[in-house]
Write a protein that holds these residues in place. Structure first.
Motif, PDB file in Angstrom:
ATOM      1  N   ASN A   1      -3.451   4.013  -2.285  1.00  0.00           N
ATOM      2  CA  ASN A   1      -3.612   2.836  -3.150  1.00  0.00           C
ATOM      3  C   ASN A   1      -3.217   1.600  -2.350  1.00  0.00           C
ATOM      4  OD1 ASN A   1      -3.981   1.516  -5.834  1.00  0.00           O
ATOM      5  ND2 ASN A   1      -1.811   1.054  -5.563  1.00  0.00           N
TER       6      ASN A   1
ATOM      7  N   MET B   1       0.822  -1.205   0.000  1.00  0.00           N
ATOM      8  CA  MET B   1       0.000   0.000   0.000  1.00  0.00           C
ATOM      9  C   MET B   1       0.858   1.256   0.000  1.00  0.00           C
ATOM     10  SD  MET B   1      -1.509   0.216   3.895  1.00  0.00           S
ATOM     11  CE  MET B   1      -0.447   0.402   5.328  1.00  0.00           C
TER      12      MET B   1
ATOM     13  N   GLN C   1      -3.220  -2.940  -2.638  1.00  0.00           N
ATOM     14  CA  GLN C   1      -3.508  -4.168  -3.378  1.00  0.00           C
ATOM     15  C   GLN C   1      -2.914  -5.354  -2.638  1.00  0.00           C
ATOM     16  OE1 GLN C   1      -1.762  -3.711  -7.263  1.00  0.00           O
ATOM     17  NE2 GLN C   1       0.305  -3.407  -6.483  1.00  0.00           N
TER      18      GLN C   1
ATOM     19  N   ALA D   1     -10.068   5.838  -1.005  1.00  0.00           N
ATOM     20  CA  ALA D   1      -9.202   5.246  -2.033  1.00  0.00           C
ATOM     21  C   ALA D   1     -10.013   4.419  -3.024  1.00  0.00           C
ATOM     22  CB  ALA D   1      -8.100   4.400  -1.393  1.00  0.00           C
ATOM     23  N   ASN D   2     -11.205   4.913  -3.369  1.00  0.00           N
ATOM     24  CA  ASN D   2     -12.093   4.262  -4.334  1.00  0.00           C
ATOM     25  C   ASN D   2     -12.581   2.898  -3.847  1.00  0.00           C
ATOM     26  OD1 ASN D   2     -13.544   4.384  -6.760  1.00  0.00           O
ATOM     27  ND2 ASN D   2     -12.008   3.154  -7.847  1.00  0.00           N
TER      28      ASN D   2
END
Length: 315
Positions: free
Chosen positions: A187, A45, A189, A137-138
């Motif tokens: 962000n 992240m 993932q 963060a969407n």
């Protein structure tokens, strides 16, 4: 209009399904799962921290492999700095000081305290309040307020990813709701191929461990003690260190979320003056009592720090 309708229907369906699953968990369960996810998932992240002086951007990689944590924290601004964790060893690398290692089971720098708590230890002194859903963060997030049951400490608002249950944002607030510090993911993932990262850290040459000169001693040896503490704060350790032929005693206290240290030395402040320093969530308060300098350093309000120091009792 006909083209927009299916998209709106799909969006409403997504939120209704997520809401159904979200209501199955209590606020405490959301925070418990968040702590577990941040400790046991493999993820990468990028985040920013907002403090009283500056804003920093950082990258954090985390892998949990065979009960061993491998982690890396990179400063993306200003001069390069890297902190890596391999098991119970955390190592620091920067341009302005020689590299060194310490014994620790986590990286503490720039990561919020709430990532390392035991929720069962907090329920006696904090309330967990559901604030509904948000978007960070969407990603859709559950919002939980962790509020103390007294006025002697700070509070948190956390935003937890509904999909991964990882922390996406945390706001540390004072008793009036003013922002002290913020952690916010930009962000994130999941890492589906962590082996390259673990190999890099598993075989990396780490700098030597720092040798601490402070001696851990039995708390009964120290002849002073705080006669008042906010409920839930307990002593973790007591140490004594000799510096320039003078002994300095210290005691570390925590309630599981916030902590502070008390220091006592034979160097009274001139004219019994007090010293106060406050920056964001961090407080330093010193005062001379019984011809000794008593200093508190920690993440507690100034009024709480003053009361603790002024109520120190000597045996």
């Amino acid at each position: 209009m006909l083209k927009i309708f299916p998209k709106l229907t799909a969006l409403l369906l997504l939120f209704s399904v997520s809401s159904l699953s979200a209501t199955e968990l209590s606020p405490q369960q959301w925070v418990t799962n968040m702590v577990k996810s941040n400790q046991q998932l493999n993820y990468d992240m990028t985040f920013i921290t907002l403090g009283p002086i500056d804003t920093l951007s950082l990258r954090y990689r985390h892998v949990f492999d065979e009960d061993t944590v491998y982690a890396q924290l990179l400063n993306l601004d200003n001069s390069p700095q890297e902190i890596v964790q391999r098991g119970d060893i955390v190592s620091y690398f920067a341009n302005n000081y020689p590299p060194f290692s310490i014994e620790s089971n986590h990286i503490v720098d720039q990561l919020p305290n709430i990532l390392r708590v035991n929720i069962s230890d907090l329920t006696k002194h904090y309330e967990f309040i559901d604030l509904g859903r948000n978007r960070i963060a969407n990603r859709v997030a559950q919002t939980i307020r962790i509020q103390p049951k007294d006025n002697f400490r700070y509070q948190y608002v956390v935003f937890i990813d509904e999909e991964t249950q990882l922390l996406l944002r945390s706001d540390m607030l004072d008793r009036d709701g003013n922002l002290l510090e913020q952690f916010r993911v930009v962000n994130i993932q999941l890492n589906t191929e962590p082996q390259t990262f673990t190999n890099y850290l598993a075989f990396a040459h780490l700098p030597p461990l720092v040798q601490h000169s402070a001696q851990v001693i039995d708390k009964n040896v120290i002849n002073w003690t705080p006669s008042w503490l906010p409920q839930g704060f307990t002593q973790l350790k007591a140490t004594r260190e000799k510096i320039n032929n003078q002994y300095i005693d210290s005691q570390l206290y925590t309630d599981g979320l916030f902590s502070f240290s008390l220091y006592v030395s034979d160097s009274p402040l001139p004219d019994n003056h007090e010293t106060v320093w406050k920056q964001g969530s961090h407080t330093i308060y010193s005062e001379t009592i019984n011809k000794k300098e008593i200093t508190l350093i920690g993440q507690i309000p100034l009024t709480t720090a003053k009361r603790i120091v002024q109520d120190i009792q000597f045996k």
